[in-house]
Design an enzyme around this catalytic site. Sequence first.
Site, PDB file in Angstrom:
ATOM      1  N   TYR A 142       6.985  -0.551  17.805  1.00 36.05           N
ATOM      2  CA  TYR A 142       7.165   0.494  16.784  1.00 36.05           C
ATOM      3  C   TYR A 142       5.840   1.104  16.350  1.00 36.05           C
ATOM      4  O   TYR A 142       5.812   2.107  15.645  1.00 36.05           O
ATOM      5  CB  TYR A 142       7.896  -0.064  15.555  1.00 36.05           C
ATOM      6  N   LYS A 192      10.554 -11.795  26.150  1.00 35.31           N
ATOM      7  CA  LYS A 192      11.024 -11.533  27.516  1.00 35.31           C
ATOM      8  C   LYS A 192       9.850 -11.782  28.462  1.00 35.31           C
ATOM      9  O   LYS A 192       9.365 -10.856  29.129  1.00 35.31           O
ATOM     10  CB  LYS A 192      11.539 -10.088  27.624  1.00 35.31           C
ATOM     11  N   ASP A 224      17.294 -11.945  25.422  1.00 31.62           N
ATOM     12  CA  ASP A 224      18.679 -11.566  25.746  1.00 31.62           C
ATOM     13  C   ASP A 224      19.575 -12.806  25.769  1.00 31.62           C
ATOM     14  O   ASP A 224      20.698 -12.788  25.238  1.00 31.62           O
ATOM     15  CB  ASP A 224      18.745 -10.792  27.073  1.00 31.62           C
ATOM     16  N   ASP A 248      14.309  -7.035  15.117  1.00 28.70           N
ATOM     17  CA  ASP A 248      15.135  -6.016  14.475  1.00 28.70           C
ATOM     18  C   ASP A 248      16.601  -6.217  14.892  1.00 28.70           C
ATOM     19  O   ASP A 248      17.512  -6.273  14.059  1.00 28.70           O
ATOM     20  CB  ASP A 248      14.627  -4.637  14.937  1.00 28.70           C
ATOM     21  N   ASP A 252      19.698  -8.555  12.636  1.00 28.84           N
ATOM     22  CA  ASP A 252      20.945  -7.883  12.233  1.00 28.84           C
ATOM     23  C   ASP A 252      22.146  -8.620  12.808  1.00 28.84           C
ATOM     24  O   ASP A 252      23.147  -8.833  12.124  1.00 28.84           O
ATOM     25  CB  ASP A 252      20.971  -6.431  12.724  1.00 28.84           C
TER      26      ASP A 252
END
Length: 367
Positions: A142, A192, A224, A248, A252
């Site tokens: 980001y 990852k 993942d 992020d 959630d």
Amino acid sequence: MTNPSLLILPGDGIGPEVMAEVRKIIDWFGAKRGLAFDVSEDLVGGCAYDKHGTPLHDDTMAKAQEVDAVLLGAVGGPQYDNLDFSVKPERGLLRLRKEMDLFSNLRPAQCFDALSDFSSLKKDVVAGLDIMIVRELTSGVYFGEPRGIFKEGNERVGINTQRYTESEIARVARSAFDLAMKRGKKLCSMEKANVMESGILWREVVTEVSKEYPEVELSHMYADAGAMQLTRWPKQFDVIVTDNLFGDLLSDLAAMLTGSLGMLPSASLGAPMANGRPKALYEPVHGSAPDIAGQGKANPIACILSFAMALRYSFDQGEDAARLEAAIEKVLADGLRTADLMGPEGGTPVSTSGMGDAILAALDASL
Ligand code: NAD
């Protein structure tokens, strides 16, 4: 000895309504548990823009840097949607996070027994769930450069850069290990590393930091696979640490395992101050909920649980944080429900202040 200091920024919409209930709880701890705070209150978001023409006045920013912890309600509302980007309510919140350098975002996913029917997962998968996701908040994709939309030949290309320095990884890793030491001494790091160099470095640095915490059992998982495991059997985790982007998404996902937005607290922590306490901002995950603002319908529990996190992580009052969480558990077990918690099995409807008063009564009963 001076009392610890707390800056309260109720903000907009339901922010002031839920914060009024937190103020009652803070007063209760002062009166009944000898935990007095020096509390000051100020403006953030749209209400600060209305008064000062900016969503966060410099004086408020300076106060936030001085206090032991900041507790924020929520910011925003449709009346501010057309403001210039630079003065939008959310910019006030972003300025706080940036200038306090809050790099470690703590998002618990805790399932209160009485609400286990609220989850989209089976009851036995979520009942008793209590995990914590630590998300790196100030770096990664980001923020990395280069970024932008560029022309390449005769088409456009969108670029963002995932970038982490060793020190950025190490400081958030330490924050997660410290947390694991206060909890179940189990930490899972997610990245990852199979396809990203930044993931390889992340894994190496977290492993190096783990040598400072021999008591904590460290594991690694690809992010993942982590998403799959979080929905398959979330109780296998205690603390999870991950980067800004994966955090992020995963925070959630984990939070919603437990049901309503009105129940979710958060903390954002920075480097330790001179007194050893970390810079800290506590806030509910939800926004200003303009659709229900001013109607006494808001659930104050997310904001009250954010104060419980402040008790635990800024003020080392884990026992009183647990007392407050138990009072909430008791009120929910008794069937009291704000509108957002009213499921098919029903319950006793209560207003925002009704919920706050019931939690106070449960606190009284805990003495
Ligand atoms: P929201 O979280 O405000 O509301 C989403 C839905 O959840 C609404 O139906 C709302 O009524 C409900 N809800 C939220 N909190 C609740 C509570 N405590 N009790 C009961 N119901 C609750 O998100 P939104 O509608 O997307 O955004 C509204 C405004 O809030 C926007 O201006 C947005 O920018 C802002 N916002 C602020 C923050 C923040 O301050 N941290 C976070 C998200 C959104």
